[in-house]
Design a protein around this motif. Sequence first.
Motif, PDB file in Angstrom:
ATOM      1  N   ARG A 108      41.440  48.434  41.336  1.00  0.00           N
ATOM      2  CA  ARG A 108      42.650  47.997  42.048  1.00  0.00           C
ATOM      3  C   ARG A 108      42.671  46.483  42.213  1.00  0.00           C
ATOM      4  NH1 ARG A 108      45.072  50.119  47.791  1.00  0.00           N
ATOM      5  NH2 ARG A 108      46.542  48.421  48.035  1.00  0.00           N
ATOM      6  N   LYS A 109      41.533  45.893  42.561  1.00  0.00           N
ATOM      7  CA  LYS A 109      41.462  44.449  42.740  1.00  0.00           C
ATOM      8  C   LYS A 109      41.751  43.721  41.433  1.00  0.00           C
ATOM      9  CE  LYS A 109      38.728  40.652  44.580  1.00  0.00           C
ATOM     10  NZ  LYS A 109      39.884  39.819  44.478  1.00  0.00           N
ATOM     11  N   VAL A 110      41.196  44.195  40.343  1.00  0.00           N
ATOM     12  CA  VAL A 110      41.436  43.566  39.044  1.00  0.00           C
ATOM     13  C   VAL A 110      42.926  43.642  38.681  1.00  0.00           C
ATOM     14  CG1 VAL A 110      40.990  43.736  36.555  1.00  0.00           C
ATOM     15  CG2 VAL A 110      39.105  43.928  38.171  1.00  0.00           C
ATOM     16  N   ILE A 111      43.532  44.807  38.894  1.00  0.00           N
ATOM     17  CA  ILE A 111      44.961  44.981  38.596  1.00  0.00           C
ATOM     18  C   ILE A 111      45.789  44.002  39.427  1.00  0.00           C
ATOM     19  CG2 ILE A 111      46.945  46.529  38.810  1.00  0.00           C
ATOM     20  CD1 ILE A 111      44.883  48.851  38.357  1.00  0.00           C
ATOM     21  N   GLU A 112      45.546  43.989  40.726  1.00  0.00           N
ATOM     22  CA  GLU A 112      46.334  43.125  41.606  1.00  0.00           C
ATOM     23  C   GLU A 112      46.108  41.654  41.297  1.00  0.00           C
ATOM     24  OE1 GLU A 112      45.460  44.453  45.583  1.00  0.00           O
ATOM     25  OE2 GLU A 112      46.885  46.127  45.402  1.00  0.00           O
ATOM     26  N   ASP A 113      44.863  41.241  41.111  1.00  0.00           N
ATOM     27  CA  ASP A 113      44.588  39.835  40.813  1.00  0.00           C
ATOM     28  C   ASP A 113      45.270  39.396  39.524  1.00  0.00           C
ATOM     29  OD1 ASP A 113      43.031  39.720  43.093  1.00  0.00           O
ATOM     30  OD2 ASP A 113      41.113  39.617  42.018  1.00  0.00           O
ATOM     31  N   THR A 114      45.203  40.232  38.501  1.00  0.00           N
ATOM     32  CA  THR A 114      45.810  39.897  37.207  1.00  0.00           C
ATOM     33  C   THR A 114      47.328  39.857  37.299  1.00  0.00           C
ATOM     34  OG1 THR A 114      43.934  40.969  36.091  1.00  0.00           O
ATOM     35  CG2 THR A 114      45.891  40.531  34.762  1.00  0.00           C
ATOM     36  N   ALA A 115      47.913  40.885  37.891  1.00  0.00           N
ATOM     37  CA  ALA A 115      49.376  40.939  37.994  1.00  0.00           C
ATOM     38  C   ALA A 115      49.906  39.836  38.898  1.00  0.00           C
ATOM     39  CB  ALA A 115      49.816  42.312  38.512  1.00  0.00           C
ATOM     40  N   TYR A 116      49.253  39.595  40.038  1.00  0.00           N
ATOM     41  CA  TYR A 116      49.744  38.568  40.959  1.00  0.00           C
ATOM     42  C   TYR A 116      49.604  37.174  40.372  1.00  0.00           C
ATOM     43  CZ  TYR A 116      49.834  42.220  44.554  1.00  0.00           C
ATOM     44  OH  TYR A 116      50.093  43.351  45.273  1.00  0.00           O
ATOM     45  N   ALA A 117      48.548  36.932  39.608  1.00  0.00           N
ATOM     46  CA  ALA A 117      48.406  35.626  38.949  1.00  0.00           C
ATOM     47  C   ALA A 117      49.564  35.388  37.979  1.00  0.00           C
ATOM     48  CB  ALA A 117      47.069  35.538  38.217  1.00  0.00           C
ATOM     49  N   PHE A 118      49.947  36.426  37.258  1.00  0.00           N
ATOM     50  CA  PHE A 118      51.064  36.308  36.323  1.00  0.00           C
ATOM     51  C   PHE A 118      52.373  36.083  37.078  1.00  0.00           C
ATOM     52  CE2 PHE A 118      54.414  37.766  33.530  1.00  0.00           C
ATOM     53  CZ  PHE A 118      54.074  37.144  32.343  1.00  0.00           C
ATOM     54  N   VAL A 119      52.575  36.824  38.152  1.00  0.00           N
ATOM     55  CA  VAL A 119      53.788  36.670  38.966  1.00  0.00           C
ATOM     56  C   VAL A 119      53.879  35.243  39.510  1.00  0.00           C
ATOM     57  CG1 VAL A 119      54.848  37.350  41.162  1.00  0.00           C
ATOM     58  CG2 VAL A 119      54.057  39.093  39.571  1.00  0.00           C
ATOM     59  N   THR A 120      52.769  34.745  40.041  1.00  0.00           N
ATOM     60  CA  THR A 120      52.752  33.388  40.596  1.00  0.00           C
ATOM     61  C   THR A 120      53.058  32.354  39.517  1.00  0.00           C
ATOM     62  OG1 THR A 120      51.142  34.043  42.278  1.00  0.00           O
ATOM     63  CG2 THR A 120      51.324  31.693  41.811  1.00  0.00           C
ATOM     64  N   ALA A 121      52.399  32.461  38.374  1.00  0.00           N
ATOM     65  CA  ALA A 121      52.590  31.491  37.292  1.00  0.00           C
ATOM     66  C   ALA A 121      54.012  31.493  36.749  1.00  0.00           C
ATOM     67  CB  ALA A 121      51.593  31.770  36.168  1.00  0.00           C
ATOM     68  N   ASN A 122      54.678  32.638  36.840  1.00  0.00           N
ATOM     69  CA  ASN A 122      56.024  32.755  36.278  1.00  0.00           C
ATOM     70  C   ASN A 122      57.125  32.770  37.332  1.00  0.00           C
ATOM     71  OD1 ASN A 122      55.746  33.188  33.202  1.00  0.00           O
ATOM     72  ND2 ASN A 122      54.065  34.303  34.140  1.00  0.00           N
ATOM     73  N   ARG A 123      56.749  32.430  38.562  1.00  0.00           N
ATOM     74  CA  ARG A 123      57.705  32.354  39.670  1.00  0.00           C
ATOM     75  C   ARG A 123      58.462  33.670  39.862  1.00  0.00           C
ATOM     76  NH1 ARG A 123      60.163  26.683  40.682  1.00  0.00           N
ATOM     77  NH2 ARG A 123      61.173  28.093  42.079  1.00  0.00           N
TER      78      ARG A 123
END
Length: 93
Positions: free
Chosen positions: A50-65
């Motif tokens: 779960r942590k890996v999924i959230e960290d990866t997805a949230y990093a992408f969301v942040t980078a792409n606004r």
Amino acid sequence: STASMKETTDRVAERLRGDYPEAKVYQFGHIFDGNLHLNVWYPSYDAGLRKVIEDTAYAFVTANRGSISAEHGIGQLKLSSLEHSKPSTAIKL
């Protein structure tokens, strides 16, 4: 965009491939308004996964606004993750 939706899914799938090879990553959502629902299947609950999924997805969301609360609001479970897509002044409101 639909390309961003696919890229998000691909990034999560790629990140999981090494440590969680049984994980299956699916996307579904509202193609015309760009809302993505990311769904990951795994044989059993795993907090590390779960942590890996959230960290990866949230990093992408942040980078792409992007936003993690665009369609249904944030709810209690993801409240602490709102910082990935909203400025602190908006969160304080």
